[in-house]
Design a protein around this motif. Structure first.
Motif, PDB file in Angstrom:
ATOM      1  N   ASP A 200      -5.902 -14.449 -10.753  1.00 35.09           N
ATOM      2  CA  ASP A 200      -6.013 -12.988 -10.660  1.00 35.09           C
ATOM      3  C   ASP A 200      -5.410 -12.475  -9.356  1.00 35.09           C
ATOM      4  O   ASP A 200      -4.733 -11.433  -9.340  1.00 35.09           O
ATOM      5  CB  ASP A 200      -7.481 -12.567 -10.763  1.00 35.09           C
ATOM      6  CG  ASP A 200      -8.057 -12.827 -12.146  1.00 35.09           C
ATOM      7  OD1 ASP A 200      -7.260 -13.015 -13.085  1.00 35.09           O
ATOM      8  OD2 ASP A 200      -9.293 -12.858 -12.285  1.00 35.09           O
ATOM      9  N   LEU A 201      -5.641 -13.197  -8.261  1.00 38.40           N
ATOM     10  CA  LEU A 201      -5.068 -12.784  -6.985  1.00 38.40           C
ATOM     11  C   LEU A 201      -3.552 -12.878  -7.010  1.00 38.40           C
ATOM     12  O   LEU A 201      -2.849 -12.013  -6.462  1.00 38.40           O
ATOM     13  CB  LEU A 201      -5.641 -13.646  -5.851  1.00 38.40           C
ATOM     14  CG  LEU A 201      -7.141 -13.441  -5.557  1.00 38.40           C
ATOM     15  CD1 LEU A 201      -7.596 -14.405  -4.481  1.00 38.40           C
ATOM     16  CD2 LEU A 201      -7.415 -11.999  -5.128  1.00 38.40           C
ATOM     17  N   GLU A 202      -3.019 -13.928  -7.663  1.00 39.97           N
ATOM     18  CA  GLU A 202      -1.561 -14.035  -7.786  1.00 39.97           C
ATOM     19  C   GLU A 202      -1.009 -12.886  -8.624  1.00 39.97           C
ATOM     20  O   GLU A 202       0.032 -12.291  -8.287  1.00 39.97           O
ATOM     21  CB  GLU A 202      -1.192 -15.375  -8.408  1.00 39.97           C
ATOM     22  CG  GLU A 202      -1.515 -16.577  -7.509  1.00 39.97           C
ATOM     23  CD  GLU A 202      -1.249 -17.898  -8.201  1.00 39.97           C
ATOM     24  OE1 GLU A 202      -0.910 -17.867  -9.404  1.00 39.97           O
ATOM     25  OE2 GLU A 202      -1.373 -18.952  -7.546  1.00 39.97           O
ATOM     26  N   ALA A 203      -1.711 -12.571  -9.746  1.00 45.47           N
ATOM     27  CA  ALA A 203      -1.273 -11.434 -10.564  1.00 45.47           C
ATOM     28  C   ALA A 203      -1.390 -10.125  -9.786  1.00 45.47           C
ATOM     29  O   ALA A 203      -0.540  -9.232  -9.910  1.00 45.47           O
ATOM     30  CB  ALA A 203      -2.101 -11.360 -11.853  1.00 45.47           C
ATOM     31  N   LEU A 204      -2.448 -10.017  -8.953  1.00 44.29           N
ATOM     32  CA  LEU A 204      -2.601  -8.821  -8.135  1.00 44.29           C
ATOM     33  C   LEU A 204      -1.453  -8.683  -7.151  1.00 44.29           C
ATOM     34  O   LEU A 204      -0.982  -7.569  -6.882  1.00 44.29           O
ATOM     35  CB  LEU A 204      -3.947  -8.878  -7.397  1.00 44.29           C
ATOM     36  CG  LEU A 204      -4.266  -7.694  -6.466  1.00 44.29           C
ATOM     37  CD1 LEU A 204      -4.318  -6.404  -7.266  1.00 44.29           C
ATOM     38  CD2 LEU A 204      -5.580  -7.939  -5.736  1.00 44.29           C
ATOM     39  N   ALA A 205      -0.981  -9.825  -6.637  1.00 45.62           N
ATOM     40  CA  ALA A 205       0.174  -9.775  -5.736  1.00 45.62           C
ATOM     41  C   ALA A 205       1.401  -9.260  -6.471  1.00 45.62           C
ATOM     42  O   ALA A 205       2.166  -8.431  -5.935  1.00 45.62           O
ATOM     43  CB  ALA A 205       0.439 -11.158  -5.152  1.00 45.62           C
ATOM     44  N   ASP A 206       1.603  -9.713  -7.711  1.00 42.85           N
ATOM     45  CA  ASP A 206       2.744  -9.212  -8.493  1.00 42.85           C
ATOM     46  C   ASP A 206       2.608  -7.709  -8.760  1.00 42.85           C
ATOM     47  O   ASP A 206       3.587  -6.958  -8.663  1.00 42.85           O
ATOM     48  CB  ASP A 206       2.853  -9.979  -9.812  1.00 42.85           C
ATOM     49  CG  ASP A 206       3.144 -11.458  -9.596  1.00 42.85           C
ATOM     50  OD1 ASP A 206       3.686 -11.784  -8.524  1.00 42.85           O
ATOM     51  OD2 ASP A 206       2.821 -12.268 -10.493  1.00 42.85           O
ATOM     52  N   VAL A 207       1.389  -7.283  -9.118  1.00 44.48           N
ATOM     53  CA  VAL A 207       1.172  -5.858  -9.381  1.00 44.48           C
ATOM     54  C   VAL A 207       1.399  -5.034  -8.110  1.00 44.48           C
ATOM     55  O   VAL A 207       2.010  -3.957  -8.146  1.00 44.48           O
ATOM     56  CB  VAL A 207      -0.251  -5.637  -9.936  1.00 44.48           C
ATOM     57  CG1 VAL A 207      -0.554  -4.142 -10.062  1.00 44.48           C
ATOM     58  CG2 VAL A 207      -0.396  -6.305 -11.300  1.00 44.48           C
ATOM     59  N   SER A 208       0.920  -5.564  -6.984  1.00 41.15           N
ATOM     60  CA  SER A 208       1.126  -4.851  -5.718  1.00 41.15           C
ATOM     61  C   SER A 208       2.604  -4.733  -5.401  1.00 41.15           C
ATOM     62  O   SER A 208       3.071  -3.686  -4.928  1.00 41.15           O
ATOM     63  CB  SER A 208       0.384  -5.584  -4.591  1.00 41.15           C
ATOM     64  OG  SER A 208      -1.005  -5.670  -4.867  1.00 41.15           O
ATOM     65  N   GLN A 209       3.364  -5.804  -5.669  1.00 44.08           N
ATOM     66  CA  GLN A 209       4.804  -5.751  -5.436  1.00 44.08           C
ATOM     67  C   GLN A 209       5.456  -4.713  -6.346  1.00 44.08           C
ATOM     68  O   GLN A 209       6.365  -3.984  -5.934  1.00 44.08           O
ATOM     69  CB  GLN A 209       5.419  -7.131  -5.661  1.00 44.08           C
ATOM     70  CG  GLN A 209       6.908  -7.212  -5.379  1.00 44.08           C
ATOM     71  CD  GLN A 209       7.228  -6.902  -3.935  1.00 44.08           C
ATOM     72  OE1 GLN A 209       6.511  -7.332  -3.038  1.00 44.08           O
ATOM     73  NE2 GLN A 209       8.280  -6.140  -3.699  1.00 44.08           N
ATOM     74  N   LEU A 210       4.982  -4.655  -7.618  1.00 46.50           N
ATOM     75  CA  LEU A 210       5.514  -3.661  -8.543  1.00 46.50           C
ATOM     76  C   LEU A 210       5.232  -2.244  -8.048  1.00 46.50           C
ATOM     77  O   LEU A 210       6.122  -1.367  -8.072  1.00 46.50           O
ATOM     78  CB  LEU A 210       4.908  -3.870  -9.929  1.00 46.50           C
ATOM     79  CG  LEU A 210       5.321  -2.870 -11.023  1.00 46.50           C
ATOM     80  CD1 LEU A 210       6.828  -2.919 -11.239  1.00 46.50           C
ATOM     81  CD2 LEU A 210       4.578  -3.146 -12.317  1.00 46.50           C
TER      82      LEU A 210
END
Length: 394
Positions: A200-210
Motif C-alpha cells: 500500500d505504501l508503494e502504491a501510495l508513492a505511485d499515487v503521490s507521484q501521479l
C-alpha cells in the motif's frame, strides 16, 4: 685441554646469533603466512573504526578464509587489502558483501563476508572490489556521544525530570504491564499485514507521484474555477432572474401537462398507426426523394438548367367522364410493400421498372375515341350531361 681461541669463540657466537635470528624470522614468516600464496581483493569502507589492524581475520559463516594484509586511508574512508585463502575461493560468491564487526564489545575487529539471499553462480577472483555494508559502532563512540549529551544538558534539570518520571510511574507497574501486553497483541496482529502495508505504501508513492505530475493541471483548473466563481458572484442577479424564469417555466409546463396529459396520450395513440406506416415505408420514401433529386439533376440540362425562367411543354389530353356515384367512389385498395425498384441508381436491367398496382377505384383508360364522334368539346371536357325532355311532340 686447551682453551678455544677467542676468534673461534666469536665465530660460534655469530653463528648462534644468525641461527637464532633465522629461527625467529622463520617463526614470524610462518605466523604471517608469508610462504603461502593468497588471492588479493580490495574492500572499500566508509570507515573502519578502532582496533582494525593488519593480520585481522576475514571470515565467511564464522570460518576464517583469509586475513587483512593492508589498510590504506582515503578521503572517502579506507581501503582494506584482503588476502584470501586460494583453497576457500570456491566457497565465496562474486556478489558477496562485507561487514566490519568486533569479536567482543572491546575486542579486535574482523571482516565478515556475508552472502546475499540468492548468490549468483560466479566466484570471487583476484582483484575484485568489495563494498562495505556496515561498521559496528564501538563503545567509545557511544561514550563520546553520551559525554557530549551530558555536557549540553543541565544535571539539575535531568535530576528533576527523572524524579518527576519516577513519581509518575510509581504504583503503575500493573497498568504499564497491561498496556505493554495490549501493545504486543496489536503488534502481533499487525505483523502478518506488514507486506500488505508495504504494498500500500508503494502504491501510495505511485499515487503521490501521479498527483505531483498533474499538480500544474490541477492548479490551472482551480484558477479557472476561481474565475468561474467570481463570474457567478458578479452575475448573481442575472442568475437569480434566470433561475426564477426557469422555475416559472417549470410551473407553467407542469400546469399544461397536468391539464392536457390525457389529450397528449390520445394524440400519441392516434399518431401511432400513421408513424408505424411511415416507418414501414421509410426506405421507399428515402430512395424516392433521392431518386427524384437525381432525376432533377439529369433533366436540368434538357430544360435549360437552373436559369431563372420557366419552360413549359403543353399538350391536349382527352377528357374524362364526369364523376358518377357509386362507380367513382374513392377506394384504398393498395397493398404494396415498400420498394425502391433500383432507385436512386437504376441500371439497364431494371428498365422499365415494374408496374405498381394500386386500386383507387378509378380507371384512367375508360375514354373512347371514334372517328367523327364525339365532338371536340366532348373530347376536351368529357361526355356532357344532357337532360332528356320530359314530354311533348318530337
Amino acid at each position: 685441554m686447551t682453551e678455544p681461541s677467542p676468534s673461534k669463540v666469536r665465530l660460534v657466537g655469530v653463528v648462534f646469533l644468525v641461527v637464532l635470528g633465522m629461527v625467529f624470522a622463520l617463526a614470524w614468516a610462518l605466523y604471517t603466512q608469508s610462504f603461502r600464496s593468497t588471492v588479493t581483493v580490495s574492500l572499500q569502507a566508509g570507515r573502519v573504526g578502532l582496533v582494525m589492524d593488519t593480520g585481522n581475520n576475514v571470515r565467511l559463516r564464522g570460518v576464517e578464509v583469509g586475513r587483512v594484509t593492508a589498510i590504506e586511508p582515503t578521503p572517502q574512508g579506507a581501503v582494506l587489502t584482503l588476502g584470501l585463502d586460494p583453497d576457500q575461493i570456491g566457497r565465496i560468491p562474486a556478489d558477496v558483501i562485507a561487514e566490519i564487526v568486533p569479536t567482543t564489545a572491546f575486542g579486535t575487529k574482523y571482516v565478515s563476508l556475508v552472502e546475499p539471499p540468492e548468490p549468483g553462480p560466479g566466484r570471487i577472483t583476484e582483484g575484485a572490489v568489495l563494498h562495505n555494508s556496515a561498521v559496528t559502532v564501538e563503545l567509545n563512540d557511544v561514550f563520546a556521544n553520551l559525554s557530549r549529551l551530558l555536557d549540553s544538558i543541565d544535571p539539575a534539570k535531568v535530576n528533576a525530570t527523572l524524579g518527576e518520571l519516577a513519581r509518575a510511574l510509581d504504583g503503575r507497574g500493573d497498568s504499564i504491564a497491561a498496556l505493554a501486553a495490549v501493545t504486543d497483541g496489536y503488534l502481533t496482529d499487525l505483523s502478518p499485514k506488514l507486506p500488505v502495508l508495504q504494498r500500500d505504501l508503494e502504491a501510495l508513492a505511485d499515487v503521490s507521484q501521479l498527483y505531483a505530475d498533474v499538480a500544474p493541471d490541477l492548479l490551472r483548473v482551480l484558477d479557472n474555477l476561481t474565475v468561474t466563481g467570481r463570474t457567478v458572484v458578479d452575475q448573481a442577479d442575472q442568475l437569480d432572474a434566470f433561475l426564477a424564469g426557469v422555475t416559472l417555466l417549470a410551473r407553467t409546463g407542469d400546469d399544461v401537462l397536468r391539464e392536457n396529459h390525457e389529450g397528449l396520450v390520445t394524440a400519441l395513440d392516434v399518431l401511432r398507426p400513421t408513424t408505424d406506416l411511415l416507418h414501414e415505408y421509410e426506405p421507399g420514401l428515402t430512395c424516392f426523394i433521392t431518386g427524384l433529386d437525381r432525376t432533377r439533376q439529369a433533366l436540368e440540362p434538357g430544360i435549360g438548367g437552373a436559369s431563372p425562367e420557366i419552360r413549359l411543354n403543353s399538350t391536349i389530353t382527352l377528357g374524362q367522364p364526369p364523376y358518377e356515384n357509386p362507380r367513382n367512389l374513392p377506394k384504398i385498395g393498395a397493398a404494396n410493400p415498400p420498394a425502391c425498384h433500383g432507385l436512386p441508381f437504376v441500371d439497364e436491367t431494371e428498365r422499365p421498372t415494374p408496374q405498381i398496382r394500386t386500386d383507387t377505384g378509378l380507371d384512367p383508360h375508360t375514354g373512347e375515341v371514334r372517328p367523327g364522334r364525339p365532338p371536340v368539346a366532348e373530347l376536351l371536357f368529357g361526355p356532357l350531361l344532357t337532360t332528356e325532355p320530359s314530354g311533348g311532340d318530337s
